[in-house]
Design an enzyme around this catalytic site. Structure first.
Site: not given
Lengths: 352, 352
Positions: B152, B264, B211, B266, B262, B251, B155
């Site tokens: 990942c 997150h 994660h 944007q 993980h 998304n 991480c």
């Protein structure tokens, strides 16, 4: 002259301009009543005025009585206005939905029982942020979802399995969707502020009576016939007073929402010009005023000159990847010579 | 004052108005140079002029030298202008990309090697039919796609596994995307007609160094900090001369294109106001001129009065399903009192 019954105008169409539903009407709904400059005097599918004599539906037969009380007459070929042989037989199901059989067909079994239009409420609601209509159709929640092969509603009807198609064999068929997204004269339920009754028509186009296959595996003569079917539907729907834009499309693959695998597409007759075509029409009009030329023709001519992104250029048809494509596999297919709309194209171009 | 380096203006910004790429410029590209009335003098994220003294980035530290030649200083809490404790440490990777660590963090292992910005070509191309810019980023084809858990890239970095985050532990992090969709000063390759260099910034917001989990499972204090991170990014990006609109989003789910699990989100800093927000801004401006009130506030107030579709109304935040929702689960979340943009909200409202 037309094979369809033009629906009675819903109440909001009777006045000079659209009237909204009952109740409190906030200021932000005013936009809903404004005339859309870009779609004024336009029909998305055709440049031909609705009253023009050149709009001639290919009408072969008609049965206004419910299918259960009359056996369809056998089809007979008839020469269409542009010289393509394509027969059409019109039927009306007991719930009032039209079925159009194109080409040859065999009557349904005696036990045929037509499926019934879903119940529900249909509305269109004005979205004051995005300045667009949103169509509501509660009945679509119950639509047929990925049925077993034997329960396919688009296959020919057999003893014990009555489908959407009142025929035991057929070439191609179009019927009014049992779960329509838009529908004139439908029940509305209580209308919230900014809402009015739904309008328009939702049709399903069945390419063949064979369950397996796809548009891409149809034999050439079936493809030819299918384009004639599209042209016929486009011509007929564009004449309706409750249709401002005709959208012919196919969703392919479950990822984009396909719920039936039998090869088929859909047609929406919208009561307005949707936002994206409205922008495109306005852009084309501006281009026409500035240059005297058609924007689509100019784009295609530039691509043919550049010879970089053209993937097909034969028999009067040009296929190209536009320089500003939005998707990796976007291809625009246009006639090489200017055509106002699908029904105005020559049958040679339609075959190509 | 700001922690970011404002990118050198790309060549097309040096003239008074955008200049298009070399080569033949057909008439239909003219629209690309027209001033967009709806986005003139606007920044999507903030009503505050970029030069206003009220725009104060929360800047804790800064390292302009490549991460490999200097060990990050440990973070220290600093009180933000609005009284929320949130530290930020700014780093610059060897390829020039910024990394912002929010809150506490631990330095990366000595073996840390920063990943490199993808190569490729970036452009924006004018779509003359839809009258909008389309962003091209060839380098995104090679982006990390659903890597193994151990690989990942979001991480914390460990011995033998250098990730996007130059830290062996962190609270929250933002970094410039290694596979940016939009990017100022990027290589363009040959520009076709109607194209110009890409512009803007693409950032990734990592909610936590753990994660597993999601936005919904974050503890309350992490959620508070995350909203402060959003406000900080929004404030900073809105000050850039190459950013006209800041779009913060997540998304969720592979069906909509998630390539990393993980937790997150944007942020896109676009060099223009995209079509949908442009329509919404124009609608809100018209409403303001006609009524003197804010369209969003009016919609929320109407929903609070009707009490039919409100699903949350507490601590200065209103959540409601709009009457003309386009999706079955569409919810609009707005502050109960008028706020121009996220950075202008009170920290109490942001926490709510």
């Amino acid at each position: 002259m037309s094979g369809t019954t033009v629906s009675a105008r819903p109440p909001w169409r009777r006045a000079g301009c659209p009237q909204l539903g009952q109740g409190h009407e906030p200021e932000y709904i005013r936009g809903a009543n404004a005339t859309n400059r870009t779609d004024q005097n336009r029909r998305g599918c055709s440049d031909t005025p609705a009253s023009s004599a050149s709009v001639r539906p290919i009408l072969q037969g008609r049965m206004d009585s419910p299918i259960m009380s009359a056996v369809p007459t056998a089809s007979a070929d008839r020469r269409s206005p542009r010289g393509v042989r394509l027969a059409r037989t019109t039927m009306v199901q007991p719930d009032g939905r039209h079925v159009y059989l194109y080409g040859a067909f065999q009557p349904p079994p005696a036990s045929y029982v037509a499926p019934l239009l879903t119940s529900g409420e249909w509305q269109q609601r004005w979205n004051p942020l995005r300045q667009e209509w949103v169509m509501y159709a509660s009945g679509r929640q119950g639509r047929t979802f990925l049925p077993e092969r034997a329960a396919c509603p688009l296959c020919p009807s057999t003893e014990g399995h009555s489908t959407e198609i009142p025929a035991s064999a057929y070439d191609a068929a179009v019927f009014e969707n049992r779960f329509p997204a838009v529908r004139s004269g439908a029940p509305t339920g209580p209308l919230p502020p900014g809402a009015k009754p739904s309008a328009g028509v939702s049709e399903v186009v069945v390419y063949t009576d064979r369950h397996e296959g796809s548009f891409g595996t149809l034999p050439a003569d079936r493809l030819d016939a299918l384009v004639e079917v599209w042209a016929d539907r486009c011509r007929e729907l564009a004449r309706r007073s409750d249709v401002r834009y005709v959208f012919i499309f196919e969703n392919r693959g479950e990822a984009v929402g396909v719920t039936l695998h039998h090869p088929h597409g859909q047609i929406m007759g919208y009561p307005f010009v949707p936002p994206v075509p409205a922008i495109e029409l306005a852009a084309a009009s501006r281009h026409q005023r500035r240059t005297g030329t058609c924007l689509h023709c100019t784009l295609a001519a530039d691509e043919r000159r550049a010879k970089v992104r053209v993937i097909l250029d034969q028999d009067g048809i040009v296929g190209y990847v536009p320089v500003s494509a939005r998707w990796p596999y976007e291809v625009h297919v246009v006639p090489a010579r200017h055509v106002g709309a699908l029904p105005d194209s020559s049958s040679a171009v339609r075959r190509a």
